[in-house]
Design a protein around this motif. Structure first.
Motif, PDB file in Angstrom:
ATOM      1  N   ASN A   1       0.846  -1.183   0.000  1.00 40.52           N
ATOM      2  CA  ASN A   1       0.000   0.000   0.000  1.00 40.52           C
ATOM      3  C   ASN A   1       0.887   1.240   0.000  1.00 40.52           C
TER       4      ASN A   1
ATOM      5  N   CYS B   1      -2.603  -1.451  11.121  1.00 40.58           N
ATOM      6  CA  CYS B   1      -2.326  -2.883  11.051  1.00 40.58           C
ATOM      7  C   CYS B   1      -3.588  -3.651  10.664  1.00 40.58           C
ATOM      8  N   PRO B   2      -3.442  -4.931  10.268  1.00 42.73           N
ATOM      9  CA  PRO B   2      -4.628  -5.757  10.005  1.00 42.73           C
ATOM     10  C   PRO B   2      -5.500  -5.858  11.250  1.00 42.73           C
TER      11      PRO B   2
ATOM     12  N   HIS C   1       0.854  -6.539   6.812  1.00 44.16           N
ATOM     13  CA  HIS C   1       0.354  -5.392   6.043  1.00 44.16           C
ATOM     14  C   HIS C   1       1.575  -4.561   5.657  1.00 44.16           C
TER      15      HIS C   1
ATOM     16  N   TYR D   1       3.512  -1.334   3.634  1.00 44.72           N
ATOM     17  CA  TYR D   1       3.363   0.045   3.166  1.00 44.72           C
ATOM     18  C   TYR D   1       4.681   0.524   2.553  1.00 44.72           C
TER      19      TYR D   1
END
Length: 269
Positions: A48, A62-63, A140, A142
Motif C-alpha cells: 500500500n 495494522c490488520p 500489512h 506500506y
C-alpha cells in the motif's frame, strides 16, 4: 495351452501417446496451482502506498484481528538503518533503533497503528506490520513517499521578460502561462536531488494582460502575475549605445565639415 495362459496373464503395454497426454495434464494442473498460489500470495502481500508532506504526520494501520498475542512494526528506510517496534501480550513493549518521532499512535493493546511525527526525507521506505494470533501471522505492507512543496519564484529578466521558476525534490512541478506562452519549460537536476523547472514567457501579444504563471504540483497549486518592463540597466545600455552613436556621427560630421571648409578657402583666397 500353457502358452495361452501365460499370454492371458501378460499386461497390455501402455501407449507412449497415452503417457505423454497424461504428463501434459499433470503439468497443466501443476502450472495452474502455481499461478493460483502466486496470485494469492501477491494479493495477500500487496504494498500500500502512503504519501505525506514534508513536516506533516503520517499514520499507518495494522490488520484488524482479534485475540492477538504480538504485533510488530518492521521499518526499512531508504537511508539509514532499520528499526522496529514490538508489543507482546501482557503489555510488554520492545523498541529497537527507532527515533522518538516514530511511535505507536495510541496504546498498542487496542490500537496498533504507527504514527510518524514531522516526517522527513529519511523516513521514506518500507513499513511492515506483523500481527500474530492463534490463527497465524498477518502482514500489512506500506511504502511511504515524502512529498516536498516547490519553492516558486517569479521575476523579470534583463530584457523585461517574465521568468517563472519552481524548485522541488520530487515530483517535478509543471508550469503554465496565461496567456499561453511560446516557450518550453526547462528542467535542471541538481546534486542535492532537487529539480528546478524554469519557464520564460514569450508571446507575440498579451492584449494588455499581465502574464500569469501557474505552478502545478501534487502539494501545491499556485498562481502569480507580474508586469515586466525593460530594466534600468537595459535602458542605460541602450541609451549609452545611442549617445555613443551620436557622438561618433557628430565627430565624423565635424571632421568632414572642417575639411570641406578648408578646401573652399584654398580655392577662394
Amino acid at each position: 495351452m500353457g502358452m495361452s495362459q501365460q499370454a492371458g496373464h501378460c499386461k497390455k503395454p501402455v501407449s507412449p501417446m497415452n503417457t505423454r497426454a497424461a504428463l501434459e495434464v499433470v503439468r497443466n494442473i501443476a502450472w495452474t496451482i502455481v499461478l493460483l498460489t502466486s496470485t494469492a500470495v501477491t494479493g495477500a502481500s500487496g504494498i500500500n502506498r502512503v504519501f505525506a508532506n514534508l513536516g506533516d504526520s503520517a499514520v499507518m494501520t495494522c490488520p484488524n484481528v482479534t485475540k492477538l498475542t504480538m504485533v510488530t512494526w518492521k521499518i526499512s528506510p531508504k537511508t539509514g538503518g532499520w528499526c522496529s517496534l514490538a508489543h507482546l501480550k501482557g503489555h510488554r513493549k520492545e523498541r529497537t533503533n527507532c527515533s522518538d518521532r516514530i511511535n505507536w499512535r495510541s496504546r498498542p493493546e487496542w490500537d496498533q497503528a504507527l504514527e510518524i511525527r514531522q516526517v522527513g526525507m529519511a523516513d521514506e521506505g518500507n513499513y511492515t506490520c506483523e500481527v500474530v494470533n492463534f490463527d497465524g501471522n498477518f502482514h500489512h505492507h506500506y511504502h511511504l513517499t515524502v512529498l516536498v512543496s516547490p519553492r516558486m519564484a517569479l521575476y523579470c529578466d534583463d530584457h523585461g521578460n517574465p521568468v517563472c521558476e519552481a524548485e522541488t525534490v520530487k515530483p517535478a512541478a509543471e508550469i503554465w502561462w496565461v496567456p499561453e506562452s511560446n516557450s518550453t519549460p526547462r528542467a535542471d537536476s541538481h546534486d542535492n536531488g532537487t529539480v528546478t523547472v524554469v519557464s520564460r514567457f514569450t508571446a507575440h501579444s498579451t492584449s494588455g494582460e499581465n502574464p500569469t504563471c501557474i505552478v502545478s504540483h501534487a502539494t501545491l497549486n499556485e498562481t502569480k502575475s507580474i508586469a515586466c518592463f525593460p530594466s534600468h540597466r537595459h535602458l542605460i545600455r541602450h541609451t549609452a549605445i545611442f549617445v555613443g552613436f551620436l557622438i561618433i556621427v557628430t565627430f565624423v560630421a565635424a571632421i568632414y565639415y572642417s575639411k570641406l571648409h578648408g578646401y573652399r578657402k584654398k580655392r577662394n583666397p
